[in-house]
Design an enzyme around this catalytic site. Structure first.
Site, short mmCIF file in Angstrom:
data_model
loop_
_atom_site.label_atom_id
_atom_site.label_comp_id
_atom_site.label_asym_id
_atom_site.label_seq_id
_atom_site.Cartn_x
_atom_site.Cartn_y
_atom_site.Cartn_z
N LYS A 44 24.83 38.02 -2.14
CA LYS A 44 23.38 37.96 -2.39
C LYS A 44 22.71 39.25 -1.93
O LYS A 44 21.90 39.84 -2.66
CB LYS A 44 22.75 36.75 -1.69
CG LYS A 44 21.28 36.55 -2.04
CD LYS A 44 20.66 35.39 -1.28
CE LYS A 44 20.21 35.83 0.09
NZ LYS A 44 19.41 34.83 0.80
N ASP B 194 18.93 32.90 -4.18
CA ASP B 194 18.58 32.31 -2.89
C ASP B 194 18.18 30.86 -3.11
O ASP B 194 18.36 30.31 -4.20
CB ASP B 194 17.48 33.12 -2.21
CG ASP B 194 16.14 33.03 -2.95
OD1 ASP B 194 16.11 32.48 -4.07
OD2 ASP B 194 15.13 33.51 -2.40
#
Length: 215
Positions: free
Chosen positions: A124, A142
């Site tokens: 991420k 997220d």
């Protein structure tokens, strides 16, 4: 989890996002790509606002890997002590800074694999850096994107990886660059976890979410 939306509906949704906010920006403060890496790494299980508050003074004195090493672990820890998991994060920042100095001449690499090899930098974080700094259509999923992707049917999936693939597969190419910012901001300010603001949502007529709020 909503069913997968069709191409035309997804295009209509992102057309509205684009019209409302043509150039969406990430909300983590940074002054260069190195401080962006640090800020994103610090943001895990923390709010952007909390990270910005902690890094405001930090980045004035340590905006390169070498300056961070010169600052030292103790001083870094003191700067970020208001952030969750700050002790481990401080150690990771020092380790990644040392690797950048030793292996990359103090420069941040621009490949996902190289970024992910750094301590405290997961997929991420790597995707956020690739997208925000190098303008690559990398999708960082997220909690906000996971929620919005599943509620709306834009990118349904049971895992973060599945949602990431769905975002890449389902969102038209011309919206890919800003897609994750539009989805994050929509989730953060409108499609909230506990009480989504459905009545004022700009895509409410296109969203199949069954539990829409009415006030």
């Amino acid at each position: 989890m909503a069913k997968q939306l069709d191409y035309h509906t997804i295009r209509a949704i992102f057309t509205r996002f684009q019209e409302a906010d043509p150039e969406p920006k990430g909300e983590l403060d940074h002054v260069n790509v190195y401080t962006l890496v640090v800020a994103v790494a610090l943001s895990a299980q923390a709010t952007d606002a909390g990270v910005n508050k902690a890094t405001k003074e930090l980045f004035k004195v340590a905006d390169t890997p070498q300056k961070m090493l010169d600052l030292g672990l103790e001083a870094l820890t003191d700067h970020i002590k208001t952030i969750g998991l700050f002790r481990q994060k401080a150690k990771n920042v020092m380790k990644l800074s040392q690797i950048l100095v030793d292996e990359y001449n103090g420069e941040v690499p621009n490949s996902r694999a190289a970024l992910q090899s750094l301590p405290g930098v997961g997929r991420k974080t790597a995707n956020v850096v690739l997208n925000m700094w190098w303008q690559q259509p990398a999708q960082a999923v997220d909690t906000h994107i996971f929620r919005v992707g599943n509620r709306t049917g834009i990118a349904p999936g049971k895992t973060v990886d599945a949602v990431e693939r769905a975002v890449e597969d389902n969102i038209p190419a011309d919206f890919q660059l800003h897609a994750h910012h539009w989805l994050i901001l929509h989730g953060r300010y409108h499609c909230k976890a506990r009480k989504p603001m459905c009545p004022t949502c700009i895509i409410k007529d296109l969203c199949p979410f069954e539990d829409k709020t009415v006030h």
